[in-house]
Design a protein around this motif. Structure first.
Motif, PDB file in Angstrom:
ATOM      1  N   ARG A   1      30.168 -19.584   9.028  1.00  0.00           N
ATOM      2  CA  ARG A   1      29.572 -20.544   8.101  1.00  0.00           C
ATOM      3  C   ARG A   1      28.096 -20.809   8.388  1.00  0.00           C
ATOM      4  O   ARG A   1      27.318 -21.040   7.463  1.00  0.00           O
ATOM      5  N   TRP A   2      27.692 -20.767   9.664  1.00  0.00           N
ATOM      6  CA  TRP A   2      26.292 -21.045   9.981  1.00  0.00           C
ATOM      7  C   TRP A   2      25.380 -19.960   9.414  1.00  0.00           C
ATOM      8  O   TRP A   2      24.263 -20.250   8.963  1.00  0.00           O
TER       9      TRP A   2
ATOM     10  N   ARG B   1      32.302 -23.701  -0.028  1.00  0.00           N
ATOM     11  CA  ARG B   1      33.375 -22.773   0.315  1.00  0.00           C
ATOM     12  C   ARG B   1      33.153 -22.119   1.681  1.00  0.00           C
ATOM     13  O   ARG B   1      34.104 -21.806   2.387  1.00  0.00           O
ATOM     14  N   ALA B   2      31.906 -21.907   2.041  1.00  0.00           N
ATOM     15  CA  ALA B   2      31.599 -21.221   3.303  1.00  0.00           C
ATOM     16  C   ALA B   2      31.992 -22.039   4.522  1.00  0.00           C
ATOM     17  O   ALA B   2      32.070 -21.488   5.625  1.00  0.00           O
ATOM     18  N   ARG B   3      32.254 -23.325   4.359  1.00  0.00           N
ATOM     19  CA  ARG B   3      32.597 -24.165   5.512  1.00  0.00           C
ATOM     20  C   ARG B   3      33.880 -23.696   6.188  1.00  0.00           C
ATOM     21  O   ARG B   3      34.117 -24.009   7.368  1.00  0.00           O
TER      22      ARG B   3
ATOM     23  N   ALA C   1      26.056 -18.245   6.672  1.00  0.00           N
ATOM     24  CA  ALA C   1      26.006 -18.532   5.231  1.00  0.00           C
ATOM     25  C   ALA C   1      25.056 -19.681   4.943  1.00  0.00           C
ATOM     26  O   ALA C   1      24.274 -19.634   3.979  1.00  0.00           O
ATOM     27  N   TRP C   2      25.088 -20.701   5.769  1.00  0.00           N
ATOM     28  CA  TRP C   2      24.222 -21.859   5.539  1.00  0.00           C
ATOM     29  C   TRP C   2      22.762 -21.547   5.818  1.00  0.00           C
ATOM     30  O   TRP C   2      21.871 -22.211   5.280  1.00  0.00           O
TER      31      TRP C   2
ATOM     32  N   SER D   1      28.191 -22.783  -0.848  1.00  0.00           N
ATOM     33  CA  SER D   1      27.942 -23.407   0.457  1.00  0.00           C
ATOM     34  C   SER D   1      29.150 -24.227   0.901  1.00  0.00           C
ATOM     35  O   SER D   1      29.504 -24.245   2.084  1.00  0.00           O
TER      36      SER D   1
ATOM     37  N   SER E   1      34.693 -20.596   6.792  1.00  0.00           N
ATOM     38  CA  SER E   1      34.500 -19.311   7.462  1.00  0.00           C
ATOM     39  C   SER E   1      34.001 -19.497   8.898  1.00  0.00           C
ATOM     40  O   SER E   1      33.282 -20.454   9.200  1.00  0.00           O
TER      41      SER E   1
ATOM     42  N   ALA F   1      31.195 -16.697   1.896  1.00  0.00           N
ATOM     43  CA  ALA F   1      31.980 -17.710   1.192  1.00  0.00           C
ATOM     44  C   ALA F   1      33.200 -17.122   0.516  1.00  0.00           C
ATOM     45  O   ALA F   1      34.206 -17.817   0.344  1.00  0.00           O
TER      46      ALA F   1
END
Length: 429
Positions: free
Chosen positions: A378-379, A371-373, A381-382, A369, A375, A421
């Motif tokens: 990212r939303w 690491r996904a910031r 992924a979150w 989570s 990208s 991520a």
């Protein structure tokens, strides 16, 4: 995932439904050799290691041990005494019920099929699958509308203790229904639109509102609380897109967005209460339940956990173990079936190693989570990590991963999170 949605919501009491899902998963795996190989080449080492460990643990519990070894394990005196009376003995596995443990291993076929087969899908197709889950959520709402208007349990797949009053969809457990709708809500709020359209924002808001109302109608207390996670995240994303200076995420602005999101969630909750007071009040009254039998189950289950610590009794063996340790003052006409706390149940069945594995999975999800910031997706992924967090939190009072549908969706959520991520937008076949 479609097979799991249609047939996998009944848990251990629906053997034929689970078999249908697992056969579909095996067919998918048989046709996904290249994707399987790509997964073991490209997936993060930590993810591959945890998958391997999660498979090896129950398999090791099935390996026969010499009598001098297994009789020295905690709480094996009852097993040893029973075998002596029956004239048995000799080599035995760590699990006190090997068939139950083997059944638990077969349940992992479904999430593994989702992870392996979909690994090489382009990111755009994964997002399309996410919208498909939203569509399944809306189908659940339609099924629930029929169930809420029914006079008996004929409209449910697995029966209902309160026919006509609880939205169950294709599940046997309202907590699972609420959790599934929470995932659909998060995807509806956070996934990128397939294509731009002037009515997109209004349509997204309407779908989210409908799914949130459906969560309330399940009368699941945990799902109602957990639905606030994706709802708040969706509002933060929406506010971040319309407020000026959206490229600057200062601490003050983040706090402002958080308070605004909480206020909007509160306003939405108030609107739901006003528009459907009867159904909502039935859900809220359940928070005041003082005769919840789970606290008595937890007392006896904690005792079992201490007896079998640190080796455990074997994955899937809780129901048999609990019959021995259930105290007479807590005895009822119904069997507990589950510990209604997956962490206690995991401690009983897998001991210290099981708890370490669960902690490692939570750390991995947190790391992915974070690491996904970086990208642009990212939303999305979150949305996956929020669902996985919801599963972890609901596991405190329930057993969400004990049916094939939630297992398949959890694998899909993990797939979304991992791909975004770790994938830097490279082309895929």
């Amino acid at each position: 995932m479609l097979a799991a949605f249609a047939f996998g919501g009944g848990g251990i009491g629906s053997a034929l439904g689970n078999l249908a899902v697992q056969l579909a998963a095996l067919c998918v795996l048989a046709l996904s050799r290249d994707s399987f190989v790509s997964f073991w080449r490209e997936a993060p080492l930590a993810l591959r290691g945890l998958i391997a460990a999660s498979l090896v643990l129950p398999l090791l519990q099935l390996v026969p041990l010499p009598e001098s070894v297994w009789t020295a394990l905690p709480a094996r005196a009852l097993v040893s005494g029973s075998l002596d009376l029956a004239g048995g003995g000799g080599w035995m596995p760590l699990s006190v019920d090997p068939l139950r443990t083997l059944l638990a291993v077969t349940a992992l076929v479904t999430p593994l099929a989702v992870l392996f087969a979909a690994w090489t899908l382009p990111r755009e197709r994964l997002i399309d699958c996410g919208w498909g889950v939203v569509g399944l959520g809306l189908i659940t709402v339609l099924i629930g509308a029929v169930q809420l208007g029914a006079a008996n349990e004929a409209s449910t797949l697995y029966g209902s203790r309160a026919p006509g009053r609880i939205l169950l969809g294709t599940f046997a457990n309202r907590n699972s229904t609420g959790l599934f709708l929470t995932f659909a809500l998060g995807l509806a709020a956070l996934l990128p639109a397939p294509r731009p359209h002037p009515a997109l924002a209004a349509a997204r808001l309407a779908v989210c509102a409908l799914l949130l109302i459906a969560v309330v109608l399940t009368q699941s207390r945990t799902a109602l609380v957990l639905a606030l996670l994706p709802a708040t995240l969706g509002i933060i994303r929406a506010l971040g897109g319309v407020l000026p200076g959206r490229q600057s995420w200062s601490t003050g602005r983040a706090v402002m967005l958080g308070f605004a999101a909480i206020a909007m969630v509160g306003a939405a909750a108030s609107a739901v209460v006003i528009t459907a007071p009867g159904r909502v009040s039935a859900t809220l009254e359940r928070f005041e339940a003082k005769d919840d039998p789970r606290r008595f189950i937890w007392d006896d289950a904690t005792f079992s956990a201490g007896r079998y610590w640190p080796a455990g009794a074997g994955i899937g063996t809780f129901d048999e173990i609990y019959q021995v340790d259930e105290s007479l003052e807590n005895l009822t006409k119904r069997r507990a079936g589950r510990a209604h706390n997956d962490y206690i149940e995991l401690t009983i069945e897998a001991g210290a190693v099981g708890l370490a594995l669960a902690a490692a999975w939570l750390v991995l999800i947190g790391w992915l989570s974070w690491r996904a910031r970086l990208s642009s997706q990212r939303w999305t992924a979150w949305a996956g990590s929020t669902f996985l967090l919801a599963i972890a939190l609901q596991s405190i009072t329930d057993y969400p991963l004990r049916n094939q549908t939630i297992l398949a969706l959890a694998a899909f959520a993990l797939l979304l999170l991992t791909r975004i991520a770790t994938d830097r937008g490279r082309a895929r076949p």
